[in-house]
Design a protein around this motif. Structure first.
Motif, PDB file in Angstrom:
ATOM      1  N   ALA A 176       0.808  -1.220   0.000  1.00 56.90           N
ATOM      2  CA  ALA A 176       0.000   0.000   0.000  1.00 56.90           C
ATOM      3  C   ALA A 176       0.838   1.265   0.000  1.00 56.90           C
ATOM      4  O   ALA A 176       0.487   2.250  -0.663  1.00 56.90           O
ATOM      5  N   GLY A 177       1.944   1.255   0.728  1.00 52.99           N
ATOM      6  CA  GLY A 177       2.717   2.489   0.871  1.00 52.99           C
ATOM      7  C   GLY A 177       3.080   3.116  -0.444  1.00 52.99           C
ATOM      8  O   GLY A 177       2.600   4.200  -0.810  1.00 52.99           O
ATOM      9  N   ALA A 178       3.941   2.453  -1.212  1.00 55.24           N
ATOM     10  CA  ALA A 178       4.374   2.989  -2.501  1.00 55.24           C
ATOM     11  C   ALA A 178       3.315   2.795  -3.572  1.00 55.24           C
ATOM     12  O   ALA A 178       3.210   3.598  -4.511  1.00 55.24           O
ATOM     13  N   GLY A 179       2.522   1.740  -3.433  1.00 55.80           N
ATOM     14  CA  GLY A 179       1.551   1.429  -4.473  1.00 55.80           C
ATOM     15  C   GLY A 179       0.496   2.496  -4.664  1.00 55.80           C
ATOM     16  O   GLY A 179       0.182   2.882  -5.795  1.00 55.80           O
ATOM     17  N   ILE A 180      -0.068   2.982  -3.589  1.00 61.36           N
ATOM     18  CA  ILE A 180      -1.103   4.016  -3.702  1.00 61.36           C
ATOM     19  C   ILE A 180      -0.497   5.321  -4.211  1.00 61.36           C
ATOM     20  O   ILE A 180      -1.112   6.048  -5.002  1.00 61.36           O
ATOM     21  N   ASP A 181       0.725   5.622  -3.801  1.00 63.46           N
ATOM     22  CA  ASP A 181       1.387   6.832  -4.284  1.00 63.46           C
ATOM     23  C   ASP A 181       1.581   6.812  -5.797  1.00 63.46           C
ATOM     24  O   ASP A 181       1.673   7.866  -6.437  1.00 63.46           O
ATOM     25  N   GLU A 182       1.638   5.611  -6.385  1.00 62.72           N
ATOM     26  CA  GLU A 182       1.877   5.473  -7.823  1.00 62.72           C
ATOM     27  C   GLU A 182       0.629   5.753  -8.654  1.00 62.72           C
ATOM     28  O   GLU A 182       0.726   6.061  -9.848  1.00 62.72           O
ATOM     29  N   VAL A 183      -0.547   5.647  -8.060  1.00 62.03           N
ATOM     30  CA  VAL A 183      -1.799   5.731  -8.822  1.00 62.03           C
ATOM     31  C   VAL A 183      -1.905   7.007  -9.661  1.00 62.03           C
ATOM     32  O   VAL A 183      -2.268   6.937 -10.854  1.00 62.03           O
ATOM     33  N   PRO A 184      -1.595   8.198  -9.152  1.00 59.70           N
ATOM     34  CA  PRO A 184      -1.722   9.391  -9.992  1.00 59.70           C
ATOM     35  C   PRO A 184      -0.840   9.379 -11.236  1.00 59.70           C
ATOM     36  O   PRO A 184      -1.138  10.071 -12.214  1.00 59.70           O
ATOM     37  N   LEU A 191      -6.255   6.486  -1.070  1.00 60.78           N
ATOM     38  CA  LEU A 191      -6.588   5.882  -2.358  1.00 60.78           C
ATOM     39  C   LEU A 191      -7.662   6.677  -3.088  1.00 60.78           C
ATOM     40  O   LEU A 191      -7.584   6.864  -4.306  1.00 60.78           O
ATOM     41  N   THR A 192      -8.657   7.157  -2.367  1.00 58.91           N
ATOM     42  CA  THR A 192      -9.707   7.957  -3.010  1.00 58.91           C
ATOM     43  C   THR A 192      -9.132   9.238  -3.590  1.00 58.91           C
ATOM     44  O   THR A 192      -9.465   9.637  -4.712  1.00 58.91           O
ATOM     45  N   ARG A 193      -8.254   9.908  -2.826  1.00 55.68           N
ATOM     46  CA  ARG A 193      -7.630  11.134  -3.348  1.00 55.68           C
ATOM     47  C   ARG A 193      -6.816  10.836  -4.604  1.00 55.68           C
ATOM     48  O   ARG A 193      -6.845  11.598  -5.570  1.00 55.68           O
ATOM     49  N   ALA A 194      -6.097   9.714  -4.597  1.00 54.78           N
ATOM     50  CA  ALA A 194      -5.291   9.352  -5.760  1.00 54.78           C
ATOM     51  C   ALA A 194      -6.169   9.016  -6.956  1.00 54.78           C
ATOM     52  O   ALA A 194      -5.899   9.443  -8.088  1.00 54.78           O
ATOM     53  N   ALA A 195      -7.242   8.260  -6.725  1.00 55.59           N
ATOM     54  CA  ALA A 195      -8.113   7.841  -7.826  1.00 55.59           C
ATOM     55  C   ALA A 195      -8.823   9.020  -8.463  1.00 55.59           C
ATOM     56  O   ALA A 195      -9.091   9.016  -9.673  1.00 55.59           O
ATOM     57  N   ARG A 196      -9.131  10.039  -7.675  1.00 53.44           N
ATOM     58  CA  ARG A 196      -9.819  11.212  -8.235  1.00 53.44           C
ATOM     59  C   ARG A 196      -8.973  11.923  -9.285  1.00 53.44           C
ATOM     60  O   ARG A 196      -9.507  12.619 -10.155  1.00 53.44           O
ATOM     61  N   GLN A 197      -7.673  11.738  -9.228  1.00 56.04           N
ATOM     62  CA  GLN A 197      -6.806  12.376 -10.216  1.00 56.04           C
ATOM     63  C   GLN A 197      -6.904  11.700 -11.583  1.00 56.04           C
ATOM     64  O   GLN A 197      -6.377  12.216 -12.577  1.00 56.04           O
TER      65      GLN A 197
END
Length: 293
Positions: A116-124, A147-153
């Motif tokens: 989760a740490g690096a993975g979620i940061d990669e989403v944007p 994750l929600t903040r990242a997905a919104r991008q």
């Protein structure tokens, strides 16, 4: 597009999920949400693919990232977790490192088991490659709000930048078609057949989509081809296909290159591009059996 509150959705109170044309897939996604919420080792779950785009049907699969808390990455058994979702007929790590499964109803699934740490940061960073028009529906679990903040991008669709993309595709098509011509001249018909259909055709379709302003299915350019592109383009594409017989492949290769050249010329009229016409002529000669000049 309007979004709901930026506060993370409580794990114990999910919002009502969107429905698709495939009730079985909807039910499986709902079950995945329940299982994820009950497993404290998971920080987040993110869907992608046809369901998130509103294109799912009875033949669609389920695709998701399972974001495992960093301290539980080593002890999280993805196969055991997914057996709770539905009985598995097949489960293995595929050539891309993704846990691929086949459920007992022949629905396929692809699950990325990611720290989760690096993975979620990669989403944007997926912007331009992944589109999530309804990010709150795509996020099945988010314990922290990250994750929600990242997905919104990824909510806004961003088509490829046309000039650099067209130039790249024109150059790729010249290079790979030259290889095709050499392979055919060597008499490797099966290899030429594979090259034509798995390497050259997808790039042609991308260039065609770029010209037709139809880039929604960019990463899989043959997807929904029958609905996305005009009949004339579909006919040109059909002319590039062939059975793996020597003369059929040679004919398809010549048709393919003529279409590539026409697409390149059309792109050159739209954007400031370099089209290597002399090289194109020499490739045509090689495909026509004139040898290397």
């Amino acid at each position: 597009m309007s979004f709901r509150s930026h506060a993370p959705r409580p794990a114990s109170a999910p919002a009502a999920s969107a429905r698709s044309a495939c009730p079985a897939l909807d039910d499986r996604i709902a079950r995945l949400r329940q299982l994820a919420q009950a497993d404290p080792r998971l920080e987040g779950v993110l869907l992608y693919g046809s369901w998130t785009l509103g294109e799912a049907d009875a033949h669609s699969d389920i695709e998701a990232y399972l974001y495992v808390r960093d301290e539980h990455v080593e002890d999280f058994d993805g196969r055991a977790f997914l057996r709770q979702l539905a009985p598995l007929e097949l489960a293995y790590t595929n050539m891309y490192g993704i846990l691929a499964v086949v459920f007992d109803d022949l629905m396929r699934g692809e699950f990325h088991l990611t720290a989760a740490g690096a993975g979620i940061d990669e989403v944007p960073t997926w912007e331009g490659m992944v589109h999530l028009p309804r990010p709150e529906d795509a996020v099945l679990l988010d314990r922290t709000g990250r994750l929600t903040r990242a997905a919104r991008q990824l909510a806004r669709f961003r088509p490829p930048e046309p000039v650099t993309t067209a130039q790249q595709l024109i150059d790729e098509l010249a290079n790979w078609t030259l290889m095709l011509a050499h392979v055919l001249a060597r008499g490797e018909v099966a290899r030429a057949h594979a090259l034509l259909h798995t390497v050259i055709a997808p790039q042609q379709l991308q260039l065609c989509r770029l010209l037709r302003h139809s880039t929604a299915h960019w990463l899989t350019p043959s997807r929904a081809l029958e609905n996305d592109l005009p009949a004339a383009d579909r006919e040109r594409y059909t002319g590039t296909t062939a059975a793996a017989r020597a003369e059929d492949v040679r004919t398809a290769a010549r048709n393919s290159w003529r279409w590539s050249r026409d697409l390149a010329a059309e792109a050159g009229e739209c954007w400031p591009l370099h089209v290597p016409c002399d090289l194109h002529e020499r490739i045509s000669g090689l495909l026509d059996g004139k040898g290397i000049e």
